[in-house]
Scaffold this motif. Structure first.
Motif, mmCIF file in Angstrom:
data_model
loop_
_atom_site.group_PDB
_atom_site.id
_atom_site.type_symbol
_atom_site.label_atom_id
_atom_site.label_comp_id
_atom_site.label_asym_id
_atom_site.label_seq_id
_atom_site.Cartn_x
_atom_site.Cartn_y
_atom_site.Cartn_z
ATOM 1 N N VAL A 141 -10.386 44.348 36.497
ATOM 2 C CA VAL A 141 -10.431 43.404 35.611
ATOM 3 C C VAL A 141 -9.315 43.500 34.617
ATOM 4 C CG1 VAL A 141 -11.862 42.284 33.859
ATOM 5 C CG2 VAL A 141 -12.930 43.482 36.076
ATOM 6 N N GLN A 150 -19.168 47.662 36.372
ATOM 7 C CA GLN A 150 -18.303 47.953 35.281
ATOM 8 C C GLN A 150 -18.886 47.467 34.126
ATOM 9 O OE1 GLN A 150 -14.109 47.396 35.683
ATOM 10 N NE2 GLN A 150 -13.813 48.534 37.601
ATOM 11 N N GLY A 160 -15.816 40.073 34.797
ATOM 12 C CA GLY A 160 -15.993 41.280 34.394
ATOM 13 C C GLY A 160 -16.544 41.032 32.873
ATOM 14 N N SER A 164 -11.112 46.829 33.139
ATOM 15 C CA SER A 164 -11.249 48.030 33.612
ATOM 16 C C SER A 164 -10.572 49.037 32.965
ATOM 17 C CB SER A 164 -10.672 47.912 35.049
ATOM 18 O OG SER A 164 -11.476 46.869 35.781
ATOM 19 N N ASN A 180 -16.861 43.919 39.253
ATOM 20 C CA ASN A 180 -17.896 43.742 38.926
ATOM 21 C C ASN A 180 -19.024 42.869 39.623
ATOM 22 O OD1 ASN A 180 -19.237 44.932 36.423
ATOM 23 N ND2 ASN A 180 -19.516 42.858 35.606
#
Length: 209
Positions: free
Chosen positions: A77, A201, A91, A95, A119
């Motif tokens: 992301v 995540q 997301g 990330s 995600n």
């Protein structure tokens, strides 16, 4: 004056500096990073990230690779200001390296023919949704360019089948199949869904600044 040795030395120094700065040092820093205890929004704690289990999740990752999913989907992301990943709901945050410490290798992807999956376990927690999507993406995502993976399923028309233990029988929507039609996923489909549901995540981590 022959400058070739000087030029070659400069090229070699550039390559060595790049190797250390872009590969070796980040790799050493990454190796030192380990799963850690995270506090969730509700006050509970959990270890993040968790390793894949050997029963379904790890085999499912291999199915993900073998089916070529990595060629059309990414698992990273991007931060706000570098794309619309968060606005699209792909997301809840960007990330960070800690998300990948137990992934060998991480499937970051190289292009996005389909949406990012970093995600997807949070966005789509339903096994049935994933299985219908694998059977034919048009059922759950009309207009999708993803190919169907019907070969991962056994199809029965008429009477509901009696699948093996652990394999659900899912009836296709009447809008898709006018006659009562059931699909039973094989082990590969079940493992792939188990792996996809681990892609999460959702935790806020201190790595995100």
């Amino acid at each position: 004056m022959n400058r070739i040795p000087l030029i070659m030395a400069g090229v070699l120094a550039t390559v060595i500096a790049s190797l250390f700065g872009l590969v070796l040092i980040p790799d050493m820093q990454f190796d030192q990073m380990q799963p850690k205890e995270i506090m969730a929004a509700d006050g509970s704690t959990a270890m993040y990230p968790l390793p894949l289990d050997d029963f379904r999740e790890a085999p499912g990752k291999e199915v993900y690779r073998s089916m070529g999913c990595v060629y059309c989907h990414s698992q990273q992301v991007r931060p706000e200001g570098f794309g619309a990943d968060i606005d699209r709901g792909w997301g809840q945050r960007r990330s960070v390296p800690r998300d990948y410490v137990l992934q060998q290798p991480p499937y970051l992807g190289t292009m996005r023919t389909g949406p990012d999956l970093a995600n997807i376990g949070v966005r789509q927690p339903s096994d049935e949704w994933h299985l219908l999507h694998l059977y034919d993406p048009q059922i759950t995502s009309p207009g999708s360019v993803m190919p169907p993976f019907k070969f991962l399923f056994e199809t029965t028309v008429g009477k509901e089948p009696n699948p093996p233990l652990g394999s659900p029988a899912i009836r296709l929507p009447e809008s898709y199949a006018s006659d009562p039609t059931w699909i039973v996923p094989d082990e590969r489909a079940i493992s792939l869904v188990a792996y996809l549901k681990t892609l999460s995540q959702k935790y806020d981590v201190e790595d995100v600044q």
